[in-house]
Design an enzyme around this catalytic site. Sequence first.
Site, PDB file in Angstrom:
ATOM      1  N   ASP A  47       0.814  -1.224   0.000  1.00 32.00           N
ATOM      2  CA  ASP A  47       0.000   0.000   0.000  1.00 32.00           C
ATOM      3  C   ASP A  47       0.845   1.271   0.000  1.00 32.00           C
ATOM      4  O   ASP A  47       0.453   2.300   0.548  1.00 32.00           O
ATOM      5  CB  ASP A  47      -0.968   0.007   1.203  1.00 32.00           C
ATOM      6  CG  ASP A  47      -1.806  -1.251   1.247  1.00 32.00           C
ATOM      7  OD1 ASP A  47      -2.172  -1.750   0.169  1.00 32.00           O
ATOM      8  OD2 ASP A  47      -2.090  -1.743   2.354  1.00 32.00           O
ATOM      9  N   HIS A  62      -4.787  -1.674  -5.613  1.00 29.28           N
ATOM     10  CA  HIS A  62      -3.991  -0.552  -6.110  1.00 29.28           C
ATOM     11  C   HIS A  62      -4.916   0.583  -6.528  1.00 29.28           C
ATOM     12  O   HIS A  62      -5.789   0.391  -7.379  1.00 29.28           O
ATOM     13  CB  HIS A  62      -3.120  -1.000  -7.293  1.00 29.28           C
ATOM     14  CG  HIS A  62      -2.129  -2.058  -6.917  1.00 29.28           C
ATOM     15  ND1 HIS A  62      -1.307  -2.674  -7.814  1.00 29.28           N
ATOM     16  CD2 HIS A  62      -1.812  -2.595  -5.707  1.00 29.28           C
ATOM     17  CE1 HIS A  62      -0.537  -3.552  -7.188  1.00 29.28           C
ATOM     18  NE2 HIS A  62      -0.839  -3.524  -5.907  1.00 29.28           N
TER      19      HIS A  62
HETATM   20  P1  GDP Z   1      -0.712   0.291  -3.551  1.00 29.35           P
HETATM   21  O1  GDP Z   1      -1.337  -0.966  -3.076  1.00 29.35           O
HETATM   22  O2  GDP Z   1       0.768   0.320  -3.319  1.00 29.35           O
HETATM   23  O3  GDP Z   1      -1.054   0.623  -4.979  1.00 29.35           O
HETATM   24  O4  GDP Z   1      -1.312   1.458  -2.658  1.00 29.35           O
HETATM   25  P2  GDP Z   1      -2.859   1.630  -2.183  1.00 29.35           P
HETATM   26  O5  GDP Z   1      -3.646   2.101  -3.323  1.00 29.35           O
HETATM   27  O6  GDP Z   1      -3.313   0.416  -1.466  1.00 29.35           O
HETATM   28  O7  GDP Z   1      -2.692   2.731  -1.059  1.00 29.35           O
HETATM   29  C1  GDP Z   1      -2.110   3.958  -1.308  1.00 29.35           C
HETATM   30  C2  GDP Z   1      -3.133   5.058  -0.947  1.00 29.35           C
HETATM   31  O8  GDP Z   1      -2.457   6.303  -0.859  1.00 29.35           O
HETATM   32  C3  GDP Z   1      -4.189   5.261  -2.000  1.00 29.35           C
HETATM   33  O9  GDP Z   1      -5.382   5.653  -1.374  1.00 29.35           O
HETATM   34  C4  GDP Z   1      -3.640   6.395  -2.855  1.00 29.35           C
HETATM   35  O10 GDP Z   1      -4.648   7.137  -3.520  1.00 29.35           O
HETATM   36  C5  GDP Z   1      -2.967   7.231  -1.799  1.00 29.35           C
HETATM   37  N1  GDP Z   1      -1.788   7.982  -2.258  1.00 29.35           N
HETATM   38  C6  GDP Z   1      -0.800   7.599  -3.087  1.00 29.35           C
HETATM   39  N2  GDP Z   1       0.159   8.533  -3.168  1.00 29.35           N
HETATM   40  C7  GDP Z   1      -0.241   9.546  -2.368  1.00 29.35           C
HETATM   41  C8  GDP Z   1       0.357  10.791  -1.995  1.00 29.35           C
HETATM   42  O11 GDP Z   1       1.450  11.150  -2.412  1.00 29.35           O
HETATM   43  N3  GDP Z   1      -0.357  11.561  -1.106  1.00 29.35           N
HETATM   44  C9  GDP Z   1      -1.575  11.172  -0.606  1.00 29.35           C
HETATM   45  N4  GDP Z   1      -2.188  11.975   0.251  1.00 29.35           N
HETATM   46  N5  GDP Z   1      -2.143  10.011  -0.940  1.00 29.35           N
HETATM   47  C10 GDP Z   1      -1.476   9.205  -1.798  1.00 29.35           C
HETATM   48  P1  IMO Z   2      -0.859  -4.252  -2.231  1.00 31.19           P
HETATM   49  O1  IMO Z   2      -0.474  -4.787  -3.570  1.00 31.19           O
HETATM   50  C1  IMO Z   2      -0.984  -4.730   2.133  1.00 31.19           C
HETATM   51  C2  IMO Z   2      -0.908  -8.849   3.644  1.00 31.19           C
HETATM   52  C3  IMO Z   2      -2.211  -9.242   4.335  1.00 31.19           C
HETATM   53  C4  IMO Z   2      -1.699 -10.252   5.338  1.00 31.19           C
HETATM   54  C5  IMO Z   2      -0.590 -10.968   4.541  1.00 31.19           C
HETATM   55  C6  IMO Z   2      -1.016 -12.271   3.895  1.00 31.19           C
HETATM   56  O2  IMO Z   2      -2.153  -3.530  -2.213  1.00 31.19           O
HETATM   57  O3  IMO Z   2       0.246  -3.482  -1.607  1.00 31.19           O
HETATM   58  P2  IMO Z   2      -2.574 -12.883   1.825  1.00 31.19           P
HETATM   59  O4  IMO Z   2      -4.032 -12.619   1.610  1.00 31.19           O
HETATM   60  O5  IMO Z   2      -1.699 -12.339   0.773  1.00 31.19           O
HETATM   61  O6  IMO Z   2      -2.298 -14.336   2.118  1.00 31.19           O
HETATM   62  O7  IMO Z   2      -2.234 -12.092   3.205  1.00 31.19           O
HETATM   63  O8  IMO Z   2      -0.174 -10.059   3.541  1.00 31.19           O
HETATM   64  N1  IMO Z   2      -1.069  -8.310   2.275  1.00 31.19           N
HETATM   65  C7  IMO Z   2      -1.066  -7.003   1.986  1.00 31.19           C
HETATM   66  N2  IMO Z   2      -0.975  -5.915   2.767  1.00 31.19           N
HETATM   67  N3  IMO Z   2      -1.055  -4.572   0.797  1.00 31.19           N
HETATM   68  C8  IMO Z   2      -1.134  -5.654  -0.011  1.00 31.19           C
HETATM   69  O9  IMO Z   2      -1.115  -5.574  -1.355  1.00 31.19           O
HETATM   70  C9  IMO Z   2      -1.153  -6.943   0.578  1.00 31.19           C
HETATM   71  N4  IMO Z   2      -1.223  -8.194   0.086  1.00 31.19           N
HETATM   72  C10 IMO Z   2      -1.164  -9.013   1.134  1.00 31.19           C
HETATM   73  O10 IMO Z   2      -2.793  -8.125   4.970  1.00 31.19           O
HETATM   74  O11 IMO Z   2      -1.101  -9.607   6.428  1.00 31.19           O
HETATM   75 MG    MG Z   3      -2.818  -1.638  -1.760  1.00 29.72          MG
END
Ligand code: GDP
Ligand code: IMO
Ligand code: MG
Length: 456
Positions: A42, A70
Amino acid sequence: MSHSWSAKEHKNANAPTTTGQKRTRNDGGNKVTVVLGAQWGDEGKGKVVDLLATEADIVCRCQGGNNAGHTVVVDGKEYDFHLLPSGIINPKSISLIGNGVVIHLPGLFEECEKNEKKGLRGWEKRLIVSDRAHIVFDFHQVVDGLQETERQAQDGKNIGTTKKGIGPAYSSKASRTGLRICDLLGDYKEFSTKFKNLVRQYQNMYPSLVVDVEDQLKKLKEYAERLRPMVRDGVYYMYEALHGSPKKILVEGANAALLDIDFGTYPFVTSSNCTVGGACTGLGIPPLNIGDVFGVAKAYTTRVGIGAFPTEQLNAIGDLLQSRGHEVGVTTGRKRRCGWLDLVIVRYAHMINGFTAIAMTKLDILDVLDEIKVGVAYKLNGKRIPHFPANMDVLQKVEVEYETFPGWKTDTSAARKWNDLPAKAQNYIRFIENHIGVPIKWVGVGKSRECMIQMF
Ligand code: GDP
Ligand code: IMO
Ligand code: MG
């Protein structure tokens, strides 16, 4: 501002073509750019991929499944992708789901339909699925839940998985009883027999597991026909992409280094390789074709699920990061645990991945803090340790050494270039860059595409 794509070519005269004709280029093929999570997930990988995908010809997923979530924000519209590569919103690029991904077909089609309602058009013509990818069945997801219950009962704690069936599906793959997309599209009688055997195996392990086999097979047949036009031999597709005309190929890592099955905080990890090797094995890309490897790290640290988290702040700071950062899981809706930036883990991720540059996201979330801490080393029994501990009991015991920085107390969300950032924020970024030993190429100050300061 556009990213300087490498699409580098390296010398390898007379690379073979399957058709035997002479190439117009004498090289080892296109270089692939890889985007990887450098913490516990994340970090904002979706946003970084979206930025690069505007110029990409092919955007690929190489591992994980719909445990990933994502987020991409374009023109005020927020999309969340789980199995689809985030590049799917670019009408000019192909999205490839590689052999290393585990695919839950109902999840995939639901995701496509949900995004169609948000305005996504023509995805079925741009989506390609590798015939070697393994299938996550509904019962894998049920088993994921049963295993969590079992862990809780036996150890008093579980992993906190996403319950998307990821662990059980990769287990089936590793125990060589898993079924792949090529099986689904082959002789259906043969597939049905193997499916029934697999169900029986799981029912032997989990007697409470109920599966309506005939209903599942009927639904899977329908999915097979919907999927068929999108399925290709992924290895050959990638070979052609690497060795055809110059192309910009992007790999979108899912999950992150500290969740990697080999290098993460085992057993509190996911079940795939979320580090750079996963890009090669999950798509059939030779290591020589790997170009830039971009690590994505937040300006602080978050984690979803259970497991050690040395810089976690179970206090007002953690609460502030959680609420200002809207730190809620995209896939499960769980609150993310929050803490200070831990440079020990980012350096560890760099040891494994060899980042060529870093994207640092969510700097804006720190805007209101009086002071900001950064974890720079771990100590055990008062002594600094140079490595990242493999053993979770050891990791639980480390004492974190921090550097403290004054907060900039200025809104950075409107900054679009380096000079727009307050000096104290610039210091914070420069310190991180020097400590990791990798240049920071982007700094994120907001959710949307334009809220990304490009440094070089
Ligand atoms: P990913 O799984 O790595 O693609 O990330 P996620 O989408 O799960 O979580 C990242 C969160 O942070 C999302 O809600 C994005 O919209 C937000 N985000 C990403 N970059 C920025 C930033 O530079 N500033 C802020 N405020 N939010 C961001
Ligand atoms: P993105 O791509 C955050 C974590 C789960 C759990 C562990 C195992 O959005 O960054 P699983 O379901 O994969 O067997 O869970 O891994 N986990 C993540 N945490 N972002 C993710 O993906 C994750 N994918 C798995 O929360 O602790
Ligand atoms: Mg994510």
